[in-house]
Write a protein that holds these residues in place. Structure first.
Motif, PDB file in Angstrom:
ATOM      1  N   TYR A 140       9.898   9.274  18.925  1.00  0.00           N
ATOM      2  CA  TYR A 140      10.668   9.519  20.139  1.00  0.00           C
ATOM      3  C   TYR A 140      10.290   8.490  21.200  1.00  0.00           C
ATOM      4  CZ  TYR A 140      12.689  13.854  18.438  1.00  0.00           C
ATOM      5  OH  TYR A 140      13.410  14.779  17.718  1.00  0.00           O
ATOM      6  N   PHE A 141      11.307   7.869  21.767  1.00  0.00           N
ATOM      7  CA  PHE A 141      11.126   6.828  22.765  1.00  0.00           C
ATOM      8  C   PHE A 141      11.739   7.242  24.096  1.00  0.00           C
ATOM      9  CE2 PHE A 141       9.740   3.502  19.899  1.00  0.00           C
ATOM     10  CZ  PHE A 141      10.297   3.872  18.687  1.00  0.00           C
ATOM     11  N   CYS A 142      11.064   6.850  25.149  1.00  0.00           N
ATOM     12  CA  CYS A 142      11.567   7.034  26.505  1.00  0.00           C
ATOM     13  C   CYS A 142      12.143   5.701  26.974  1.00  0.00           C
ATOM     14  CB  CYS A 142      10.402   7.475  27.395  1.00  0.00           C
ATOM     15  SG  CYS A 142      10.757   7.515  29.152  1.00  0.00           S
ATOM     16  N   ALA A 143      13.272   5.750  27.653  1.00  0.00           N
ATOM     17  CA  ALA A 143      13.902   4.532  28.149  1.00  0.00           C
ATOM     18  C   ALA A 143      14.420   4.757  29.556  1.00  0.00           C
ATOM     19  CB  ALA A 143      15.052   4.114  27.235  1.00  0.00           C
ATOM     20  N   ALA A 144      14.507   3.662  30.302  1.00  0.00           N
ATOM     21  CA  ALA A 144      14.970   3.747  31.688  1.00  0.00           C
ATOM     22  C   ALA A 144      15.787   2.512  32.032  1.00  0.00           C
ATOM     23  CB  ALA A 144      13.783   3.873  32.645  1.00  0.00           C
ATOM     24  N   ASP A 145      16.745   2.707  32.923  1.00  0.00           N
ATOM     25  CA  ASP A 145      17.518   1.578  33.417  1.00  0.00           C
ATOM     26  C   ASP A 145      18.236   1.989  34.685  1.00  0.00           C
ATOM     27  OD1 ASP A 145      18.285  -1.248  32.096  1.00  0.00           O
ATOM     28  OD2 ASP A 145      19.871  -0.549  33.446  1.00  0.00           O
ATOM     29  N   GLN A 146      18.462   0.986  35.538  1.00  0.00           N
ATOM     30  CA  GLN A 146      19.141   1.274  36.798  1.00  0.00           C
ATOM     31  C   GLN A 146      20.637   1.503  36.625  1.00  0.00           C
ATOM     32  OE1 GLN A 146      17.607  -2.245  39.064  1.00  0.00           O
ATOM     33  NE2 GLN A 146      17.287  -0.734  40.664  1.00  0.00           N
ATOM     34  N   PHE A 147      21.211   0.954  35.558  1.00  0.00           N
ATOM     35  CA  PHE A 147      22.665   0.992  35.382  1.00  0.00           C
ATOM     36  C   PHE A 147      23.336   0.501  36.677  1.00  0.00           C
ATOM     37  CE2 PHE A 147      23.731   3.308  31.391  1.00  0.00           C
ATOM     38  CZ  PHE A 147      22.447   3.536  30.960  1.00  0.00           C
ATOM     39  N   ALA A 148      22.813  -0.592  37.190  1.00  0.00           N
ATOM     40  CA  ALA A 148      23.268  -1.106  38.478  1.00  0.00           C
ATOM     41  C   ALA A 148      24.755  -1.429  38.465  1.00  0.00           C
ATOM     42  CB  ALA A 148      22.474  -2.359  38.832  1.00  0.00           C
ATOM     43  N   GLY A 149      25.442  -0.980  39.510  1.00  0.00           N
ATOM     44  CA  GLY A 149      26.847  -1.308  39.673  1.00  0.00           C
ATOM     45  C   GLY A 149      27.794  -0.493  38.820  1.00  0.00           C
ATOM     46  N   LYS A 150      27.275   0.455  38.084  1.00  0.00           N
ATOM     47  CA  LYS A 150      28.118   1.246  37.185  1.00  0.00           C
ATOM     48  C   LYS A 150      28.466   2.579  37.829  1.00  0.00           C
ATOM     49  CE  LYS A 150      26.545  -0.813  32.838  1.00  0.00           C
ATOM     50  NZ  LYS A 150      25.783  -1.908  33.462  1.00  0.00           N
ATOM     51  N   SER A 151      29.695   3.027  37.610  1.00  0.00           N
ATOM     52  CA  SER A 151      30.147   4.298  38.149  1.00  0.00           C
ATOM     53  C   SER A 151      29.497   5.449  37.402  1.00  0.00           C
ATOM     54  CB  SER A 151      31.661   4.403  38.028  1.00  0.00           C
ATOM     55  OG  SER A 151      32.032   4.478  36.657  1.00  0.00           O
ATOM     56  N   SER A 152      29.531   6.612  38.017  1.00  0.00           N
ATOM     57  CA  SER A 152      28.967   7.798  37.368  1.00  0.00           C
ATOM     58  C   SER A 152      29.654   8.080  36.044  1.00  0.00           C
ATOM     59  CB  SER A 152      29.102   9.005  38.288  1.00  0.00           C
ATOM     60  OG  SER A 152      28.342   8.828  39.450  1.00  0.00           O
ATOM     61  N   LYS A 153      30.957   7.859  35.998  1.00  0.00           N
ATOM     62  CA  LYS A 153      31.713   8.110  34.767  1.00  0.00           C
ATOM     63  C   LYS A 153      31.258   7.166  33.651  1.00  0.00           C
ATOM     64  CE  LYS A 153      36.390   8.462  32.881  1.00  0.00           C
ATOM     65  NZ  LYS A 153      37.834   8.417  33.179  1.00  0.00           N
ATOM     66  N   LEU A 154      31.072   5.883  34.001  1.00  0.00           N
ATOM     67  CA  LEU A 154      30.639   4.924  32.995  1.00  0.00           C
ATOM     68  C   LEU A 154      29.206   5.222  32.546  1.00  0.00           C
ATOM     69  CD1 LEU A 154      31.353   2.461  31.343  1.00  0.00           C
ATOM     70  CD2 LEU A 154      30.567   1.018  33.242  1.00  0.00           C
ATOM     71  N   ILE A 155      28.354   5.604  33.490  1.00  0.00           N
ATOM     72  CA  ILE A 155      26.986   5.961  33.125  1.00  0.00           C
ATOM     73  C   ILE A 155      26.984   7.110  32.130  1.00  0.00           C
ATOM     74  CG2 ILE A 155      24.827   6.954  33.996  1.00  0.00           C
ATOM     75  CD1 ILE A 155      25.272   5.340  36.570  1.00  0.00           C
ATOM     76  N   SER A 156      27.823   8.110  32.361  1.00  0.00           N
ATOM     77  CA  SER A 156      27.875   9.256  31.443  1.00  0.00           C
ATOM     78  C   SER A 156      28.306   8.820  30.049  1.00  0.00           C
ATOM     79  CB  SER A 156      28.802  10.337  31.985  1.00  0.00           C
ATOM     80  OG  SER A 156      30.146   9.895  31.956  1.00  0.00           O
ATOM     81  N   LEU A 157      29.137   7.803  29.953  1.00  0.00           N
ATOM     82  CA  LEU A 157      29.588   7.315  28.651  1.00  0.00           C
ATOM     83  C   LEU A 157      28.517   6.476  27.950  1.00  0.00           C
ATOM     84  CD1 LEU A 157      33.251   6.264  29.545  1.00  0.00           C
ATOM     85  CD2 LEU A 157      32.522   8.276  28.255  1.00  0.00           C
TER      86      LEU A 157
END
Length: 130
Positions: free
Chosen positions: A92-109
């Protein structure tokens, strides 16, 4: 620079529980964070994610059994795993990212897409025996 460090893995019998933790140095309160797993001989898959606004996403196979949460004050991400099955076995791996500039809808996808994350931990092994 965000550096995730996982802990909490182990060996349990089917039906048991484990709680994984991931301490991420840096300010993660606005980051999208996720748990991924990889079984031997299989591709890595997204298990659960939590966005900066607290919205969560789960892969179908763990819905109702796993819960993802985070404590921003402690820079810590958690994965509570109940009713574990042998097929939950993996690294099991933990990951993180800012998802900078992405909309909430795109982040959910993208939240369970491992290619969307730039910061990764070394992993913690979970083994579930039948």
């Amino acid at each position: 620079q965000v550096q995730p460090v996982e802990s909490g893995g182990g060996s349990v019998q089917a039906g048991g529980s484990l709680k994984l933790s991931c301490v991420a140095s840096g300010f993660i309160y606005s980051y999208c964070m996720g748990w991924f797993r990889q079984a031997p001989g299989k591709e890595r898959e997204g298990v659960a994610s939590i966005a900066g606004d607290g919205s969560t996403t789960y892969v179908e196979s763990v819905k109702g059994r796993f819960t993802i949460s985070k404590d921003n004050a402690k820079n810590t991400l958690y994965l509570q795993m109940n009713s574990l099955k042998p097929e939950d076995t993996g690294m099991y791996f933990c990951a993180a990212d800012q998802f900078a500039g992405k909309s909430s809808k795109l982040i959910s996808l993208l939240a369970l897409d491992d290619g969307s994350y730039n910061y990764w931990g070394q992993g913690t092994q979970v083994t579930v025996s039948s």
